[in-house]
Scaffold this motif. Structure first.
Motif, PDB file in Angstrom:
ATOM      1  N   ALA A  82       5.916   3.588  13.794  1.00  0.00           N
ATOM      2  CA  ALA A  82       6.270   4.868  13.762  1.00  0.00           C
ATOM      3  C   ALA A  82       7.751   4.964  13.772  1.00  0.00           C
ATOM      4  O   ALA A  82       8.377   6.077  13.266  1.00  0.00           O
ATOM      5  CB  ALA A  82       5.232   5.741  14.585  1.00  0.00           C
TER       6      ALA A  82
ATOM      7  N   ASP B 118      -3.784   4.102  15.278  1.00  0.00           N
ATOM      8  CA  ASP B 118      -2.585   4.516  15.579  1.00  0.00           C
ATOM      9  C   ASP B 118      -1.410   3.315  16.281  1.00  0.00           C
ATOM     10  O   ASP B 118      -1.964   2.578  17.052  1.00  0.00           O
ATOM     11  CB  ASP B 118      -2.718   5.464  16.713  1.00  0.00           C
ATOM     12  CG  ASP B 118      -1.473   6.228  17.227  1.00  0.00           C
ATOM     13  OD1 ASP B 118      -1.053   7.084  16.641  1.00  0.00           O
ATOM     14  OD2 ASP B 118      -0.923   5.962  18.351  1.00  0.00           O
ATOM     15  N   SER B 119      -0.197   3.338  15.765  1.00  0.00           N
ATOM     16  CA  SER B 119       0.737   2.541  16.452  1.00  0.00           C
ATOM     17  C   SER B 119       0.797   2.463  17.883  1.00  0.00           C
ATOM     18  O   SER B 119       0.853   1.355  18.349  1.00  0.00           O
ATOM     19  CB  SER B 119       2.152   3.136  16.016  1.00  0.00           C
ATOM     20  OG  SER B 119       2.459   3.124  14.690  1.00  0.00           O
ATOM     21  N   TRP B 120       0.862   3.669  18.603  1.00  0.00           N
ATOM     22  CA  TRP B 120       1.091   3.740  19.878  1.00  0.00           C
ATOM     23  C   TRP B 120      -0.088   3.049  20.613  1.00  0.00           C
ATOM     24  O   TRP B 120      -0.152   2.737  21.737  1.00  0.00           O
ATOM     25  CB  TRP B 120       1.430   5.022  20.376  1.00  0.00           C
ATOM     26  CG  TRP B 120       2.682   5.201  20.086  1.00  0.00           C
ATOM     27  CD1 TRP B 120       3.420   6.279  19.154  1.00  0.00           C
ATOM     28  CD2 TRP B 120       3.880   4.873  20.985  1.00  0.00           C
ATOM     29  NE1 TRP B 120       4.831   6.107  19.401  1.00  0.00           N
ATOM     30  CE2 TRP B 120       4.912   5.335  20.311  1.00  0.00           C
ATOM     31  CE3 TRP B 120       4.206   3.995  22.109  1.00  0.00           C
ATOM     32  CZ2 TRP B 120       6.470   4.972  20.853  1.00  0.00           C
ATOM     33  CZ3 TRP B 120       5.056   3.577  22.530  1.00  0.00           C
ATOM     34  CH2 TRP B 120       6.433   4.217  22.051  1.00  0.00           C
TER      35      TRP B 120
ATOM     36  N   GLU C 223       3.976   4.269  10.544  1.00  0.00           N
ATOM     37  CA  GLU C 223       2.689   4.740  11.091  1.00  0.00           C
ATOM     38  C   GLU C 223       1.485   3.885  10.939  1.00  0.00           C
ATOM     39  O   GLU C 223       1.208   3.578   9.761  1.00  0.00           O
ATOM     40  CB  GLU C 223       2.180   6.169  10.999  1.00  0.00           C
ATOM     41  CG  GLU C 223       3.409   7.068  11.770  1.00  0.00           C
ATOM     42  CD  GLU C 223       3.232   8.690  11.499  1.00  0.00           C
ATOM     43  OE1 GLU C 223       2.266   8.979  10.874  1.00  0.00           O
ATOM     44  OE2 GLU C 223       4.085   9.171  11.601  1.00  0.00           O
ATOM     45  N   GLY C 224       0.760   3.282  11.870  1.00  0.00           N
ATOM     46  CA  GLY C 224      -0.371   2.697  11.705  1.00  0.00           C
ATOM     47  C   GLY C 224       0.080   1.165  11.647  1.00  0.00           C
ATOM     48  O   GLY C 224      -0.999   0.295  11.460  1.00  0.00           O
TER      49      GLY C 224
ATOM     50  N   LYS D 268       7.886   7.257   8.533  1.00  0.00           N
ATOM     51  CA  LYS D 268       6.599   7.856   8.354  1.00  0.00           C
ATOM     52  C   LYS D 268       5.858   6.675   8.036  1.00  0.00           C
ATOM     53  O   LYS D 268       4.547   6.826   8.274  1.00  0.00           O
ATOM     54  CB  LYS D 268       6.644   9.047   7.311  1.00  0.00           C
ATOM     55  CG  LYS D 268       5.661   9.930   7.728  1.00  0.00           C
ATOM     56  CD  LYS D 268       5.889  11.209   6.768  1.00  0.00           C
ATOM     57  CE  LYS D 268       4.757  12.227   7.035  1.00  0.00           C
ATOM     58  NZ  LYS D 268       5.125  13.646   6.282  1.00  0.00           N
TER      59      LYS D 268
ATOM     60  N   PRO E 111       6.268   0.075  18.091  1.00  0.00           N
ATOM     61  CA  PRO E 111       5.360   0.666  17.258  1.00  0.00           C
ATOM     62  C   PRO E 111       6.015   1.076  15.860  1.00  0.00           C
ATOM     63  O   PRO E 111       7.384   1.484  15.771  1.00  0.00           O
ATOM     64  CB  PRO E 111       5.155   2.095  18.031  1.00  0.00           C
ATOM     65  CG  PRO E 111       5.651   1.729  19.371  1.00  0.00           C
ATOM     66  CD  PRO E 111       6.596   0.708  19.118  1.00  0.00           C
TER      67      PRO E 111
END
Lengths: 406, 406
Positions: free
Chosen positions: A374, A354-356, A381-382, A378, A372
């Protein structure tokens, strides 16, 4: 009753940078003695080139005396700057761009946001993902999309950038009329080859489409075989407009000067299919809603094209690119896949999750702020984006801390 | 196929200033030894105030060192400037305007052109005639009008300014939602009283309409009983937005800084009638499509509010107003009816015939350039505008020549 533009209701609130700010300030409150190194936003940190400062001061002095004072200038910018741009950035590189095809402005953000106004409400729009959010948001405001569903607006064609395609999106499979491209890309740092851009130019010609090419990061291209302008591609004069800026090469993020190149060969069409000059349409829009850039700022920007200015800008770019190379090496040594950082000041890192979560790890364990992925769509993300815009000392320290914490 | 915004086809080509330029250059070719005095366009001619120049230089020096460099600033402008404006232009005059209700921009032209974007395509728009052409043109581009017929666009409500009403238009007799007002007026120089503005505020409240109030010339108001801001009128916080500029008071036409005041009490409505904050809508638009004004320019503008800056701006305004008074006296002595020139830098003269004939007489017989009123709308026909923005010596000489030639 004064009614709102209902399209604004569709806009997704962007929590990205406010979320980042909140997490950073919570960390600072909990750790008042730890200093934070910011490699998040794409803002330059080094002073203006000396040549620009000198020209800036001299122009302010002109404004200080009646005899040399400048009032309203031409809305499209002064010829001294338009000509320096046409010669310095295009003609000298073999691109056939004339002085009066250059429109000086106060920012590539404004131009890339405003340009869609001159087209019909129902043109079909293609936008890369991940990408700078302004392209999407301004088309939402203009009513060219439906509501957002699962983080994407209906009615837009998203051009997916993925690890599989090296974040160079493929041509769309459905017909589109207006295509946004950004190379070197923000946020991924991916850079398209001439052959790849040629595919887009050919597509646009075949489909009577228009490419809006954002080249705000062209100065960071190191590989001499990679294109720095869409106008290096044959046929682009008929189907492309290019946005450029002094923000990243000459450090003008707080000084504000940019430009848009609109070739006279670019054509759009009426409902009935009659050709209309995009140059004339944009000229009408630009002169009606804009009053040009501050005279001293235009003088400072023109100094970029002097021999002194060129050397100083090259030094600035080299400084940040040394940072970029260093960041990419260090992150790859830690076992993370990266793209960017070679022809771009951004390094785009596969967060393996997860980015965050990755953002929080870097912040809490290393005191380093990134962005991040994201927040850019879309497909982001990642991933996370790390920016090379900081001092080399800070970048070194940040990488030491990241190494110790991962 | 990339289709154009068809509304651009409705725009009437503005030949006004190009026609003027053509006639002036023909005259110059035929009379190479005669010098021309330009009292046409509303561009200032005197140097920036010393306080602004000093602050401008100091800020450029900050940009010249890494430690004091400024990159991206807040999109709404720096607080040092927003606060100086809120205090200096509003709170000190009894108007309840907060710092975060001020949006700094690069020009009142841009703001007055862009503001309509946040409203629905079908809001009913009222625009004075004669007036600054940007209000009309930007609404044509947005599709709020039909085609032009006899010099007027169908679908717009024109608010006629005539000699009979002293160029202060009456309230509309048909319902409208968005109302443009400009006082002191460009081009007529007419200035509305508090009682007159109160009628508009009351109308807007009763009809849930919004007033876009262009106060670019407020600094020239001499009569202490006349309002300089719409926010001097009770209730205006709920129904008005105000555009202001440093162009005319501090000579910033070529330096570029302006601002728009959007009170948090201003409300627009969704199709379903739910209230929406106009401040929030504009903030979203402004932060998405604009990236603020050059830091050194904001510093120069803030210097207007220092004691030194206030004295220097007052001197500049007094200088141009001496010109204005002189022009009006001389023209009236020649037997022509005038308005303006008392609380405005513009003198609006009844040409006793065709605008262009009078223009030609002044150009060919006196070598003086004015602006034909017809360029500002149908009600401007038969009038010319003379601007006080020039040196007193040039104004004196121009009036001597006009006297000898009429």
């Amino acid at each position: 009753m004064i009614k709102i533009n209902e399209n604004y209701k569709k806009l997704q609130a962007s929590y990205l940078f406010s979320d980042i700010a909140k997490r950073v300030s919570s960390f600072q409150e909990a750790n008042p003695d730890k200093d934070i190194i910011r490699l998040g936003i794409g803002d330059v940190t080094r002073a203006l080139p000396e040549a620009c400062v000198k020209a800036f001061h001299a122009a302010v002095d002109e404004m200080a005396a009646d005899a040399t004072f400048h009032g309203y200038g031409p809305e499209q910018g002064y010829d001294f700057l338009r000509q320096a741009i046409a010669e310095g950035d295009y003609q000298s590189r073999g691109c056939n761009i004339a002085t009066d095809e250059v429109f000086v402005s106060d920012g590539a953000k404004c131009d890339s946001g405003n340009f869609q106004e001159i087209f019909a409400d129902d043109v079909r729009v293609a936008i890369p993902d991940p990408v700078y959010p302004v392209y999407v948001d301004t088309n939402v405001m203009a009513g060219r999309t439906g509501a957002a569903e699962n983080g994407r607006y209906t009615g837009l064609t998203y051009l997916d950038g993925t690890k599989a395609n090296g974040f160079i999106p493929a041509l769309p499979t459905e017909p589109v009329d207006l295509i946004y491209l950004c190379f070197p890309n923000n946020p991924t740092g991916a850079t398209a080859t001439k052959a790849q851009l040629k595919q887009w130019v050919d597509y646009a010609k075949q489909n009577k489409a228009l490419i809006l090419f954002d080249a705000a990061y062209e100065a960071f291209v190191q590989d001499p075989d990679l294109p720095r302008s869409i106008f290096e591609i044959e046929g682009a004069r008929e189907v492309a407009v290019e946005f450029r800026s002094f923000s990243k090469n000459a450090g003008f993020t707080g000084t504000r000067c940019a430009y848009t190149v609109v070739p006279k060969d670019c054509t759009a069409y009426t409902e009935a299919g009659e050709p209309v000059s995009i140059h004339e349409l944009w000229n009408r829009r630009h002169t009606t809603k804009f009053n040009s850039v501050s005279y001293p700022v235009q003088k400072a920007a023109a100094a970029v094209y002097t021999a002194e200015g060129q050397a100083q800008v090259a030094e600035l770019v080299a400084y940040y690119m040394k940072n970029a190379k260093y960041i990419r090496e260090q992150i790859e040594n830690l076992g993370y896949d990266c793209i960017g950082g070679e022809n771009s000041p951004y390094i785009w890192i596969d967060a393996k999750g997860d980015s965050w979560d990755f953002f929080d790890t870097l912040l809490n364990n290393a005191g380093v702020v990134c962005t991040p992925g994201a927040g850019f769509g879309k497909c982001g993300e990642g991933y996370i984006r790390i920016s090379a815009f900081n001092s080399f000392e800070n970048v070194q320290q940040a990488m030491e801390r990241v190494k110790a914490s991962l």
